[in-house]
Design an enzyme around this catalytic site. Structure first.
Site, PDB file in Angstrom:
ATOM      1  CB  THR A 489     -41.482  78.194  -8.168  1.00  0.00           C
ATOM      2  OG1 THR A 489     -41.136  77.104  -7.315  1.00  0.00           O
ATOM      3  CG2 THR A 489     -41.404  77.733  -9.618  1.00  0.00           C
ATOM      4  CE  LYS A 567     -39.334  74.320  -8.511  1.00  0.00           C
ATOM      5  NZ  LYS A 567     -39.700  74.688  -7.151  1.00  0.00           N
ATOM      6  CE  LYS A 635     -45.536  78.834  -9.790  1.00  0.00           C
ATOM      7  NZ  LYS A 635     -45.035  78.712  -8.412  1.00  0.00           N
TER       8      LYS A 635
END
Length: 1447
Positions: A489, A567, A635
């Site tokens: 990610t 995403k 994050k």
């Protein structure tokens, strides 16, 4: 691991769990995603039960008439909207007369809808509409409420007495309360209820109108009668007046934040180059979805003109929430910034010109989303399918990052035939991967050298940078033409930059952007969701690998970074939705709402999101076990923040959400589950979101109950039921713990007809049959019960006049195969008059009060449905109300309103006769719940049931253990200790086997390990090894445990064999039972192969104890001796078992406090050595004497021990000062060690302590008793000397012997001449005892040390008789030194006159010396010969003293 009722349906490695398959999520099945399997409706059960009750009422109503008789009622509506029109139509269909009033200035469409759909009569004023109305439904905004109610033609003018006004309003709670007060002042007898009315949006309540009413309970229930006959309507009562409006405010808060978050997400996604329809299609089926997103985004993309009205409504409602929060002094940072966006969007102005909200936002974000939506659309899933079909084959795969998901991905590729070479910084993980057949390297560079494809699955951008370009990085070793799949990610910008850097290498290294989702299990199964983007060539090279990893594969156009952009959009929404859920629930808590009920209601409303349903249960349970983490969203939202800056697009709500997660991390909660962001609100405001049901104080509840029935009516009735009518209670026990409350009852573990016939012939009141059916799947359990019942019927026919009642003894926390086992009994034995449900169990703290079953936890009562037991993987349930539990377990086969109840009030006020009458009045085949809060309640019920049975009624009982003891009239007896069973001292260790996984057991095991750390040896059984690994690995683990177990038990150590505490469950109840079977069978094999005979065996857990008794120990029958602790049965296994005579303790998994297991183990630990005082007291009780034998070396010690064990006699090892000087501390240590290892009572005594210095030293050496010898002193000096030592010795728990009078003769080189000897004086003896406090008195009555003269002993037996009378009065034992050489008859006479300790030295010593004169070849033989010679003398003395056989 076991999941809680609302534990999220995803794996620990899912992180934020962002994309799911359609069967996992769609807006229509949102509720299923919030509840644990197998009961997905659990969290909304109040609403659904309300609906069921309403439908039942309709089904029972007569034609044209509902139970509420609404046909005779007038219902008025004041105000109108779409919901009110539908609600009015329902009332009309039910037969009610509907009138309505709508302000002429209002939208005419509402009036038209109300007239057309509702079929009502329009009135000219509120007063006209409400005249004679029994129920008035008011829908109003805050403005003009006073005029509406209290104007000249207001509502109040037309209201009749007893009318109920149900108001749905935007009034803030404080104004709503003022309205209620003013209405009460204006017109008496009018009742106001607050209402939150909305259209159900969950799959279960879709197309239903949900009415949540709050106010006076009796009024709300009366109002419910109006709604009970309506179709498509759910009526629900919640809390005090104002609660409904507060719940609406919580929903409005969520709707507003979700709307703005949806807007931000769509605009940044389009700015990132993603087609808006692709975003919508993927996110709608992902964790970032919400009902607002699904509903609003199409309106935005289509420029729906109704959007402006929707937006204005949201803004208005948000303003009411803000006002309420201000009054409550509660911070709403997310709503505050969302509210500003709503203001901006609804302003409708761009450069002084009117504009739609969409145009306002397009101008704000700098994105033309309508144009983007008009671009050509494509099917991302079909593109992916085409990609796979055209992709190239690749075999050599490099893989970097074997974390939770990475390991599963790599291992799955390995199983799929790919050659995988892997690297991870954690060496044990590399070793695990190598064990699976994978290749491993020591650096990313080495992994990449021969790779066709390199997969990167690390945590973040920093790690990705390091493994690619750091020291020994992968890029330097990559062959030309290699493809990199980046599944970490990371931000789209990082992907784009990485692509450029790789192109700059000029080696044709290709990059695929491929973020993944699905969790650890899906990674290992190859069923992940993968979204990919990149160049066509890169995708064609990697398609087959991506396909092998995925169940769902989406290809996003736009090149590298596009997939990560999708995403990122999802993570924006997911993060905001978690934070908004925290804000909403904390706000609800500040408003004093029941947060769990708020959660249940919002699930059906527009404010619901997938993250709300998934994360709020953690907040309610205050359980932040990390399945994702706060730091993950620090994050991920940080990525969103960075990209918004790069793309120059302002994201207000997501930025605030990011700061909330940052605040949580800064507070130390970074590694907590991401739902712990709620702690930020809790810390700021001091509220607690935790929504556990209110804990009742046990003592308060029990005190509030009626006084118990005054009589115990059982004895005569039990006699009548068992002997006069030959009625036997046959208890089918689904695990051995059902014997918790009985004693002297037999248990059968096999049930052939012959064995059952034998039992019936004994005419017992009761016997148990151990079925262990709880360890089976339902159909096997039912077949087993049928087999037993057929055998019972056959056996009963062979015994004239016998009859029996079957009891299905089940778990007191409601786990087990109900109703399957009950149905099985009925299928064989025929219909019963009633099924009796009675889970009361006092010793386990289980109470049933007002039909609610409770589990006591310390001083609190917790509804059973809220305990860990209700979350059992195989037997879980949600209902604490036993009526509802019956409905739940029978899947609606037996409805709640069909279940009868015997209340505590009936038991305590009306007694057994009333119980009998009620039972006899039940319809055949009924189900009856028994409430009970004491043993007396049980006795009263049992007495009434017996009366009913004597009248010919037949019952089938599903009960806990307390019913059985009450039904057969067993009186409790104290817990059994080893001494109660007459067990001899045994030096073998005990064997404790723990297989139970309930949390209580784990806490008890932890306590046991801490409290018994010094004496306990622990062997942990790896559940993974015995249930999931190969047969060879399983056998190795079992052999390891058996080897250690045998060694520990033989060495005298209590040994704990415990399964590893991390619970492993299957995907279904059947799979979980299969794992349980493998664990249980492994424990059986372990116990069967441990051949050391343990001192006792303790089995923890029902399935474990059953399997060990029947399979490992091969017991076919047992006798229940009693309990080792309250609720903990103690069995004596039959002689056919592998260890007959070894006590078998059956310790249920759910009984006792945290220290209970440790308490039992300590009670049954190897008994400590008896004290000298205990030896002498036992001798006094039984009229014998104990021999005290002087020892000088190891042979002498062993001789005394060997003789004592052979003769089963207590004995005293006695050390004289002269021998202590020679042998020193080692001699004493040998004596103590020998005494501890002996299996008969042995103590160690210091003899003739005439020197104070020596005596003080002896006190510190571990002696059990000392003799203070001041016989050489004057009486006064002797008293002073003895008193001083006595006080010191007693402080150490030592017995003190002293001598008064003086013996002549020689002992160990010390000689007392005859002229120095003197008899014990009676008067002096009394003074001496009184002043010194001694425990034993050595007397001089003519006895001597050493040899007696040739004329023989001349003992003053008359003096001994007087001394005996004195010492008896004083509680002091009589001791006689100089027993060597006394004739047997004289010794016996002395014993008869009260001597309880004889000192023996000379004869034993002489036998030793004589043995040395015999020639032997070896020193070992010399030792053996000496030992045997001394042993013979000692044994003869023990028989003479009468102590043989008294150990």
């Amino acid at each position: 691991r076991r999941t809680s009722t609302a534990r999220r349906a995803r794996d620990p490695g899912t992180q934020s769990g962002w994309v799911k398959s359609p069967e996992q999520w769609s807006p229509r099945v949102s509720l299923f995603l919030t509840c644990s399997l197998p009961c997905p409706l659990s969290l909304c059960s109040p609403l659904l039960r309300a609906g069921r009750r309403r439908r039942r009422a309709r089904s029972h109503a007569t034609s044209g008439m509902s139970p509420s008789s609404s046909a005779a009622k007038v219902v008025a509506f004041v105000g109108a909207d779409g919901l009110s029109a539908a609600l009015a139509a329902s009332f009309t269909r039910s037969g009610a007369i509907v009138r309505f009033y709508i302000d002429p200035k209002a939208d005419g469409s509402a009036a038209t809808a109300l007239a057309e759909q509702g079929g009502g009569v329009r009135c000219a004023s509120p007063a006209e509409a409400t005249r004679d109305s029994a129920l008035v439904v008011v829908l109003s905004d805050a403005d003009g409420v006073d005029e509406l109610f209290f104007g000249a033609q207001g509502i109040v003018k037309g209201l009749c007495k007893e009318a109920i006004v149900l108001i749905r309003s935007t009034l803030v709670p404080s104004h709503l309360e003022k309205l209620g007060q003013k209405l009460a002042d204006e017109k008496k007898g009018i009742f106001l209820l607050d209402a939150y009315i909305f259209s159900g949006l969950s799959d279960e309540l879709k197309q239903n109108i949900v009415v949540v009413a709050s106010g006076r309970k009796d009024v709300a229930e009366r109002a419910g009668q109006f709604f009970s006959g309506l179709d498509k309507t759910i009526y629900f009562v919640e809390g005090e007046f104002g609660c409904s409006s507060k719940i609406r405010l919580v929903n409005d808060l969520l709707e507003s934040i979700h709307f703005v978050a949806s807007t931000e997400a769509m605009f940044i996604g389009v700015r990132a180059g993603i087609h808006p329809s692709i975003i919508y299609d993927i996110i709608s089926n992902a964790a970032g979805s919400s009902r607002i997103f699904v509903e609003v985004v199409p309106k935005i993309l289509s420029e729906d003109p109704l959007l402006i009205d929707f937006l204005k409504s949201l803004k208005k409602h948000a303003s009411y929430v803000m006002d309420t929060a201000k009054a409550a002094t509660f911070p709403l940072p997310l709503l505050a910034v969302a509210y500003q966006q709503l203001i901006h969007g609804s302003s409708g102005v761009i450069r002084d010109e009117s504009a739609s909200p969409l145009k306002v936002w397009e101008q704000l974000f700098g994105v033309n989303i309508v144009d983007a939506a008009s671009q050509q659309i494509y099917d991302a899933s079909k593109l992916a399918d085409q990609l796979v079909m055209a992709s190239k084959a690749a075999k050599r795969i490099g893989f970097i990052g074997l974390g939770a998901m990475g390991f599963g991905m790599a291992s799955h590729l390995l199983k799929s035939g790919f050659s995988i070479t892997a690297y991870d910084v954690y060496k044990p993980t590399l070793a695990r991967f190598a064990a699976l057949g994978g290749l491993t390297k020591d650096s990313p560079e080495e992994v990449s050298r021969d790779a066709e494809i390199l997969i990167i699955m690390v945590a973040n951008e920093v790690q990705a940078e390091s493994v690619l370009y750091g020291n020994a990085g992968a890029v330097s070793g990559l062959p030309a033409g290699t493809s990199i799949i980046l599944s970490s990610t990371v931000s789209p910008g990082f992907v784009t930059q990485l692509k450029g850097r790789l192109e700059a290498e000029c080696r044709e290294i290709k990059l695929v952007d491929a973020p993944v989702s699905g969790g650890v299990k899906r990674a290992a199964d190859g069923t992940l969701t993968v979204i990919v983007s990149g160049t066509d060539e890169a995708l064609h090279c990697t398609g087959r690998v991506l396909s092998a990893l995925s169940e769902k594969l989406y290809l996003i156009k736009g090149g590298c970074g596009a997939a990560s952009s999708v995403k990122m959009v999802n993570q924006l929404l997911a993060g905001v939705h978690i934070a908004s859920a925290a804000e909403a629930m904390a706000f609800g808590a500040r408003l004093n709402l029941r947060t769990r009920r708020v959660f249940e209601i919002i699930q059906h409303a527009r404010g619901y999101s997938w993250m709300f349903g998934n994360r709020v249960p953690h907040m309610l349970d205050n359980d932040y076990t990390p399945l994702s983490a706060v730091d993950i969203f620090v994050k991920d939202l940080g990525i969103v923040s960075r990209e918004s800056s790069n793309l120059r697009i302002p994201l207000h709500v997501s930025s605030v959400a990011h700061q909330l997660f940052v605040s949580g991390s800064a507070s130390g909660w970074g590694r907590y589950d991401d739902s712990a962001v709620v702690k930020v609100y809790e810390t700021l405001s001091g509220v607690k979101v935790e929504g556990r049901p209110p804990m009742l104080n046990k003592e308060d509840v029990l005190r509030s109950l009626p006084v118990e029935w005054p009589e115990v009516p059982m004895d005569d009735l039990v006699s009548s039921a068992s002997h006069d009518s030959k009625k036997v209670l046959v208890v089918l026990d689904d695990d051995p713990t059902g014997t918790q409350t009985v004693h002297d009852i037999e248990v059968l573990t096999e049930w052939p007809v012959e064995a059952l016939t034998e039992q019936f012939l004994k005419l017992p009141t009761c016997f148990f049959i151990l079925t262990n059916s709880r360890s089976m799947i339902a159909n096997k359990a039912a077949l087993l019960v049928k087999d037993i019942c057929r055998n019972l019927e056959a056996a009963a026919k062979t015994v004239p006049g016998i009859s029996y009642t079957v009891v299905l003894r089940g778990d007191s926390t409601l786990r087990g195969h109900f109703p399957e086992e009950a149905d099985a009994v009925v299928s064989v034995l025929g219909d019963m008059d009633a099924w009796i449900i009675c889970p009361f169990f006092l010793q386990g703290g289980r109470y049933t009060i007002d039909d609610i079953h409770y589990v006591a936890d310390s001083e609190r009562l917790i509804p059973a449905g809220e305990t860990e037991f209700a979350k059992d993987a195989a037997f879980g349930y949600t209902s604490s109300n036993l009526k509802q539990w019956v409905e739940e377990k029978t899947k609606g086969g037996i409805l709640e309103n069909q279940v009868s109840t015997i209340s505590i009030s009936l038991l305590r006020k009306e007694g057994p006769d009333a119980v009998c009458q009620l039972l006899c009045s039940l319809e055949k085949g009924s189900v009856c719940i028994v409430n009970a809060a004491s043993e007396r309640d049980m006795n009263v019920f049992a007495a009434g049931m017996i009366q009913a049975e004597l009248q010919g009624k037949r019952f089938l009982c599903r009960t806990a253990a307390s019913f059985v003891s009450a039904r057969i009239g067993i009186k409790p007896k104290p817990p059994i200790r080893p001494n109660d069973l007459g067990l001899k001292r045994n030096l073998a260790g005990g064997l404790i086997v723990v297989g139970s996984y309930v949390p209580k057991t784990t806490k008890q095991v932890d306590k046991l390990r801490s409290q018994c750390a010094q004496s306990l040896r622990v062997i942990e059984v790896s559940v993974e090894m015995i249930s999931l690994k190969s047969t060879e690995e399983r056998d190795q683990e079992i052999s390891r445990i058996v080897e250690l177990g045998n060694a520990y038990i033989q060495s005298g150590r209590d040994t704990l064999v415990v399964t590893s505490r991390q619970l492993i469950t299957g995907k279904t109840p059947e799979e979980s039972l299969e794992i349980n079977y493998k664990v249980s069978s492994a424990l059986v094999e372990i116990v069967r192969r441990i051949d050391s005979r343990p001192r006792y065996i303790l089995a923890k857990g029902g399935i474990t104890s059953s399997d060990l008794a029947t399979k490992a120990l091969e017991a076919r029958r047992a006798k229940v001796m009693g309990q080792a602790l309250a609720g903990v049965p103690l069995w004596q296994l039959g002689p056919e078992s592998r260890h007959p005579g070894v006590p078998y303790i059956v310790f249920p998994g759910n009984v006792g406090d945290n220290s209970a297991l440790a308490e039992v183990v300590q009670n049954w630990a190897c008994p400590s050595r008896s004290s000298t005082k205990e030896l002498l007291l036992n001798a006094e009780k039984s009229g014998y004497a104990v021999g005290a034998f002087n020892v000088y070396n190891l042979e002498g010690i062993e001789a005394v021990i060997a003789a004592a064990e052979a003769e089963e006699s207590p004995a005293i090892l006695q050390v004289h000062p002269s021998s202590l000087k020679q042998g020193g501390v080692p001699l004493v240590a040998c004596c103590i060690a020998a005494a501890e290892r002996a299996n008969v009572p042995i103590t160690v005594h210091y003899d003739h302590g005439a020197d104070k210095h020596d005596l003080l030293g002896a006190l510190e050496m571990g002696f059990d008793s000392v003799m203070v010898d001041g016989s050489h002193l004057t009486l006064e000096e002797n008293i002073l000397y003895t008193k001083n030592i006595s006080s010191l010795a007693h402080a150490e728990g030592m017995l003190v012997e002293a001598e008064l009078g003086r013996l002549s003769g020689t002992e160990d080189g010390l000689t007392v001449e005859e002229y120095e000897a003197r008899f014990t004086d009676i008067a002096q003896a009394e003074q001496f005892i009184d002043e010194t406090g001694i425990d034993a008195l050595a007397v001089c009555i003519g006895n001597v040390h050493g040899k007696y003269p040739p004329s023989g002993p001349n003992l003053r037996l008359d003096l001994l008789k007087e001394l005996r009378a004195l010492t008896m009065k004083k509680g002091v034992s009589l001791v006689l030194h100089g027993a060597s050489g006394l004739p047997h008859e004289l010794v016996k006479e002395c014993i008869d006159l009260g001597v309880r300790k004889f000192n023996v030295n000379t004869e034993v010593r002489n036998s030793y010396l004589q043995s040395l004169k015999k020639p032997e070849k070896d020193l070992v033989q010399v030792m053996a010969s000496a030992k045997e010679a001394m042993k013979a003398v000692v044994a003869e003395k023990m028989r003479l003293f009468g102590s043989a056989g008294k150990a």
